[in-house]
Motif scaffolding. Sequence first.
Motif, mmCIF file in Angstrom:
data_model
loop_
_atom_site.group_PDB
_atom_site.id
_atom_site.type_symbol
_atom_site.label_atom_id
_atom_site.label_comp_id
_atom_site.label_asym_id
_atom_site.label_seq_id
_atom_site.Cartn_x
_atom_site.Cartn_y
_atom_site.Cartn_z
ATOM 1 N N GLY A 244 0.832 -1.202 0.000
ATOM 2 C CA GLY A 244 0.000 0.000 0.000
ATOM 3 C C GLY A 244 0.863 1.246 0.000
ATOM 4 O O GLY A 244 1.988 1.234 0.509
ATOM 5 N N CYS A 245 0.348 2.318 -0.598
ATOM 6 C CA CYS A 245 1.045 3.606 -0.571
ATOM 7 C C CYS A 245 0.042 4.701 -0.908
ATOM 8 O O CYS A 245 -0.906 4.467 -1.660
ATOM 9 C CB CYS A 245 2.212 3.646 -1.555
ATOM 10 S SG CYS A 245 3.202 5.156 -1.374
ATOM 11 N N ASN A 246 0.258 5.897 -0.348
ATOM 12 C CA ASN A 246 -0.629 7.032 -0.616
ATOM 13 C C ASN A 246 -0.114 7.905 -1.758
ATOM 14 O O ASN A 246 -0.718 8.902 -2.087
ATOM 15 C CB ASN A 246 -0.811 7.891 0.646
ATOM 16 C CG ASN A 246 0.512 8.359 1.221
ATOM 17 O OD1 ASN A 246 1.541 7.696 1.046
ATOM 18 N ND2 ASN A 246 0.513 9.482 1.903
ATOM 19 N N LYS B 210 1.902 8.209 -5.857
ATOM 20 C CA LYS B 210 1.868 7.548 -7.177
ATOM 21 C C LYS B 210 3.116 7.906 -7.973
ATOM 22 O O LYS B 210 3.028 8.236 -9.172
ATOM 23 C CB LYS B 210 0.643 8.037 -7.964
ATOM 24 C CG LYS B 210 -0.683 7.621 -7.388
ATOM 25 C CD LYS B 210 -1.084 6.259 -7.906
ATOM 26 C CE LYS B 210 -2.442 5.847 -7.372
ATOM 27 N NZ LYS B 210 -2.690 4.430 -7.497
ATOM 28 N N CYS B 211 4.271 7.907 -7.331
ATOM 29 C CA CYS B 211 5.505 8.360 -7.988
ATOM 30 C C CYS B 211 5.708 7.640 -9.330
ATOM 31 O O CYS B 211 5.669 6.402 -9.371
ATOM 32 C CB CYS B 211 6.699 8.102 -7.084
ATOM 33 S SG CYS B 211 6.426 8.700 -5.403
ATOM 34 N N PRO B 212 5.918 8.393 -10.422
ATOM 35 C CA PRO B 212 6.009 7.759 -11.742
ATOM 36 C C PRO B 212 7.210 6.836 -11.896
ATOM 37 O O PRO B 212 7.183 5.910 -12.700
ATOM 38 C CB PRO B 212 6.109 8.956 -12.704
ATOM 39 C CG PRO B 212 6.538 10.109 -11.864
ATOM 40 C CD PRO B 212 6.008 9.857 -10.488
ATOM 41 N N PHE B 213 8.260 7.095 -11.103
ATOM 42 C CA PHE B 213 9.482 6.290 -11.227
ATOM 43 C C PHE B 213 9.462 5.070 -10.304
ATOM 44 O O PHE B 213 10.427 4.307 -10.267
ATOM 45 C CB PHE B 213 10.714 7.143 -10.891
ATOM 46 C CG PHE B 213 10.611 7.826 -9.560
ATOM 47 C CD1 PHE B 213 10.985 7.178 -8.391
ATOM 48 C CD2 PHE B 213 10.115 9.113 -9.467
ATOM 49 C CE1 PHE B 213 10.875 7.791 -7.166
ATOM 50 C CE2 PHE B 213 9.995 9.742 -8.239
ATOM 51 C CZ PHE B 213 10.375 9.077 -7.086
ATOM 52 N N CYS B 214 8.368 4.909 -9.537
ATOM 53 C CA CYS B 214 8.322 3.855 -8.515
ATOM 54 C C CYS B 214 8.574 2.478 -9.136
ATOM 55 O O CYS B 214 7.848 2.052 -10.026
ATOM 56 C CB CYS B 214 6.950 3.860 -7.837
ATOM 57 S SG CYS B 214 6.821 2.633 -6.523
ATOM 58 N N HIS B 215 9.610 1.798 -8.662
ATOM 59 C CA HIS B 215 9.843 0.443 -9.173
ATOM 60 C C HIS B 215 9.232 -0.610 -8.241
ATOM 61 O O HIS B 215 9.277 -1.791 -8.536
ATOM 62 C CB HIS B 215 11.333 0.191 -9.426
ATOM 63 C CG HIS B 215 12.178 0.334 -8.199
ATOM 64 N ND1 HIS B 215 12.785 1.527 -7.870
ATOM 65 C CD2 HIS B 215 12.506 -0.540 -7.239
ATOM 66 C CE1 HIS B 215 13.448 1.363 -6.746
ATOM 67 N NE2 HIS B 215 13.293 0.127 -6.332
HETATM 68 S S1 SF4 Z 1 8.360 5.507 -4.637
HETATM 69 FE FE1 SF4 Z 1 6.604 4.090 -4.711
HETATM 70 S S2 SF4 Z 1 6.470 3.234 -2.673
HETATM 71 FE FE2 SF4 Z 1 7.761 5.057 -2.532
HETATM 72 S S3 SF4 Z 1 6.356 6.721 -1.992
HETATM 73 FE FE3 SF4 Z 1 6.488 6.696 -4.233
HETATM 74 S S4 SF4 Z 1 4.775 5.389 -4.924
HETATM 75 FE FE4 SF4 Z 1 5.093 5.006 -2.728
#
Ligand code: SF4
Length: 235
Positions: free
Chosen positions: A26-28, A30-35
């Motif tokens: 889960g996360c609040n 939506k970072c576009p680079f999130c791996h």
């Molecule tokens: S990088 Fe991914 S897990 Fe980390 S805060 Fe952004 S969306 Fe959440």
Amino acid sequence: MLTSGWKSVSMVDVHGKVTFTLWLCGCNLKCPFCHNWRIAEGLDCFPLDRKVLVEELESSSFLIDYFHVTGGEPLMQWRELGSLFAEVKLLEVPVSLNTNLTIVGPLEKLLKANLVDHIATDLKAPPKLYGLPERPAERLWNLFLRGLDVVSDYEIPLELRIPVAKGFNQWFYIEEGLRRLNTDFYVVLNPLVGKPLTNPRDEDWCSKHCWPEKEVKVLKTKLEELGVRVYLSDF
Ligand code: SF4
């Protein structure tokens, strides 16, 4: 608690330390680079078998510097997390939390209860890196700054990671963040990478903004001129 698993010995999750690392779902943001977006979106997740986890942690505890919890955003499950940290503390294992620092009330409760010994966070700048519309992103940036205040108030050592994207000049925000810090900290510069090393949430975004070169050198120099300890991530 929902988890995607754990690794009993890791040397890449906290700079210079050996950790037992647990990923929570889960996360609040939506970072576009999130791996780790599959974990952030609750995919590939299953209920944590806490008894098995704690037994495994106990048997690796002589090897590790921290029990490190990351995600996703672990504070999405903060009540259960607090209870898990309290159990881990009975093993006398120091606790490290990787959080985006925007869920501030629960963070403060855990710090007040003396359940966290180390924090790792990303300074995501500009706030459009949160992957949300402008106004919520600005609100989250202000919560992040408040999170830095709380970490400083409780004097928790901090690993401040700065994701570096091609074409962004984030210096204004970095200075704003550094001004809030009054605790022991160091910076890890984290150049954003896209495929083939990672599987980011938004490949189009990464094709434009990943693999920065000059931005990393410029930031490293500016931070060192301020007397900040700076490391580069392994990528
Ligand atoms: S990088 Fe991914 S897990 Fe980390 S805060 Fe952004 S969306 Fe959440």
